[in-house]
Each structure stands twice: as C-alpha cells, then as structure tokens.
Scaffold this motif. Sequence first.
Motif, PDB file in Angstrom:
ATOM      1  N   THR A   1      -7.403   4.286  -1.075  1.00 14.98           N
ATOM      2  CA  THR A   1      -6.213   3.454  -0.953  1.00 14.98           C
ATOM      3  C   THR A   1      -5.643   3.197  -2.339  1.00 14.98           C
ATOM      4  OG1 THR A   1      -7.445   1.351  -1.054  1.00 14.98           O
ATOM      5  CG2 THR A   1      -7.042   2.293   1.123  1.00 14.98           C
TER       6      THR A   1
ATOM      7  N   GLU B   1       0.833  -1.200   0.000  1.00 13.50           N
ATOM      8  CA  GLU B   1       0.000   0.000   0.000  1.00 13.50           C
ATOM      9  C   GLU B   1       0.871   1.254   0.000  1.00 13.50           C
ATOM     10  OE1 GLU B   1      -3.551   2.194   2.521  1.00 13.50           O
ATOM     11  OE2 GLU B   1      -3.148   0.069   2.897  1.00 13.50           O
TER      12      GLU B   1
ATOM     13  N   ALA C   1      -4.018   7.958   0.287  1.00 16.67           N
ATOM     14  CA  ALA C   1      -3.502   7.242  -0.877  1.00 16.67           C
ATOM     15  C   ALA C   1      -2.733   8.178  -1.799  1.00 16.67           C
ATOM     16  CB  ALA C   1      -4.651   6.599  -1.642  1.00 16.67           C
TER      17      ALA C   1
END
Length: 428
Positions: free
Chosen positions: A397, A361, A370
């Motif tokens: 994200t 991530e 994000a």
Amino acid sequence: MTDDLLGRHRSVLPDWLALYYEDPIEITHGEGRHVWDAHGNRYLDFFGGILTTMTAHALPEIAKAVSEQAGRIIHSSTLYLNRPMVELAERIAQLSGIPDARVFFTTSGTEANDTALLLATTYRRSNTILAMRNSYHGRSFSSVGITGNRGWSPTSLSPLQTLYVHGGVRTRGPYAALSDADFIAACVEDLRDLLGHTRAPAALIAEPIQGVGGFTAPPDGLYAAFREVLDEHGILWIADEVQTGWGRTGEHFWGWQAHGRNGPPDLMTFAKGIGNGMSIGGVVARSEIMNCLDSNSISTFGGTQITMAAGLANLNYLVEHDLQGNSRRVGGLLIERLRSAAAQVPAVREVRGRGLMIGIEVTKPGTDEADHQAATAVLEAAREGGLLLGKGGGHNTSCLRVAPPLSLNVAEAEEGAEILENALRSIQ
C-alpha cells in the motif's frame, strides 16, 4: 536546503535516515499552520512534524511557558520532586479515563511503548504479545519486534514472542468484503482461535487508527469486542495513542473511545502532540500494573521541567480553544472536499480517516496494487504548490497522510485541498 548541508547530512548520518523530496528542504521557522524553508519558500504544513506540532507553530503561550521555565531550571531528573511533572500527570490521569491511574513520562512514543511492554509482561509473567497486522509502535528493539509493518521492522530478532491479529485494516485482507458486523465477528473468531493455540499472552497492543500504516482503522467496536475475549483470559489491552490522542480524531479525545463500551484500556501510551514539538511521551496505567516493578527505576530526561511546562501550556490551549471540536468540524469539511477531488482521479483507491487524520491511498488505476512512484510524485507536486504532506502504508500500500495542526481553519483547509487536488491531477 543547500547542497553543502545535504552533503554534510549524508556524510555523518545513517543511510537509512530517510529524507523527503528529491531536493530535500531545510525548514527554518514556522508560524501558525505555515513553515518556511532556507530559501524563503512558504508552505502550508499538513503533516506537523509527523503529527507532533499539534496546536500551531510558534504558539506564543508555549514559547512563554518554555522561556519562563528555562529561566528557572531546565532539568533535575526524576530523583527530585518536580511540580510541572506532577501537574501534567494529574491532568493526564484525569483525562485518560483509567481508574486510579498512574503516569510515567518518557521522551518519545517508542520509549512509551517500550515501557508499556515492560509493565505488561512483568505484570502478567508472560513474554507473548498480541499485535495488529500493519501496525507500527516505534524503533526500539522491543517495539520493532511487535511492529506488524515489514517496512519498519528491520530485524526478526526480538525479546518478545509476537502473534499478529486480523482487524487493523478494514478494506484489505480476507475479511474486506464482509459487512462491518461480520468483519468484527470474523476478527473475534480469529482471535479466539489464535488464543487456543498459545499460552496466555501478556497483552494486546493496538493503535485505534494505524498511523504509519496509512491511517487505516477497523469498524468502531472491534477493540471492544476483542476486549471481551481478552478479559476471559486476563490479557491486558494497551492502546497506543501516540498518533490518535488529544482530540485529533475529532469525535473523541482518545482513539480508544470509539471502542470503549467496556471501559478504558488497562494501559495507554501517548507522545507526539502533547509536547507540540517538545520531547514528551508516556504511559498511563492502573496503579497495580504501573507499580508491579520490583526493582529501581528512574528517568533522566522523562518529565524534565522544561518539557512539562510546554506540555501543560499546550494542553491548556488545546482544551480552552476546543481544538478537538475544531478537528471534528474542519476535518469533516476537509475529508469531504478531498473525497470529491479524488473521485476524479482513478489512481486514488480510497480517502479515509477521522478528524484531522486523513489518508489518501494511491494505487495503479483499476487495481489494488500500490503505486509508490505516483504517491511520491504527488508528494513532490504538493511541495511545489506550497503544501507539505506525509507518506505511509503497509504491505503493498502507498498512502498520503494528511495531519495538520488542530488549529487549522476553514480557509487553510480549502487552500490545502486545492493544492492537493492539483497535485493528484498531475499524475494522471
């Protein structure tokens, strides 16, 4: 990819049909864990056609099975007895763990989930479905209606009433700060509260590890705890194993087995890896659920002989070469290598996953926000270095997805990790 082919693509295909890379590539052939583009560039494939090339590219055993079957008959539909279909169904029914199982073959995971929804709603006489937030289940009208990921659900219209449950994402949301045990308890309490405000749903559909959502997962045992509540209400459990099945997670053959203390799901869907690129999907269910339909149904292309031959050869290779064990061993090494590399990159919020299903991530350093631009930059840099990755993620994200063929060896894992480390460092 040539400019001419890209222009032709854009002139006849939908604008929403996404292409990776600023300069999209045409993959012309592959071998093992590698593919080549139209310009002769060689890439280590860490995405496998979206987790579909499960064993290897150009696997001789599968090519031989397909060629031999094509020389006999390619297709006849389900209106006739079909030996390869019966043989593969027998294997999958046994492997599923579902008692008195019946198997119906489709051509994709979308169609498999669509069929599971039809079966569950018919069996339960309810059009209400429980689904997980951040989930993805396909691109049909019914499956986008239960997809809990806004980026992949283009319409609010649906034949189903969908209620979304907490729990698919461990490190975000209102329960993220809790311990695993308290996280499960809070999600179960939320489910109980939700059921107190609605008529009994037909089923809960859940990916054991959310695929498109960025390879996120709850603590082991969440769905077992959910199952106890569902059973109190007679609600079915559909495990969407389209991305988690066939040993990819390493520790288990099916993702549901991490949550299996109360036994297997009532229905299970599968697709992607079983065909190793051939178009196979399907549903496994207890006989009384599968047989609940009271009208005629067939499948023109589901279970066709040539795809079943490929599936049988692929499954045999997978089991005989213990690719589940390889996924556990090589995947364990790879994830630790990636965690070590990512520890030096502030933009990496988390490296997560299991077996050869790993998510990285990417966020703006020091935040949980994000950074889609950075993730895209890593994707591009990895390609320049000779590595193909995937992308995913849900609400706010952005995640790089690592899912190579399960035959990946240690040297290739190290090669890919080094390229990916350099790509990650390039965004600093």
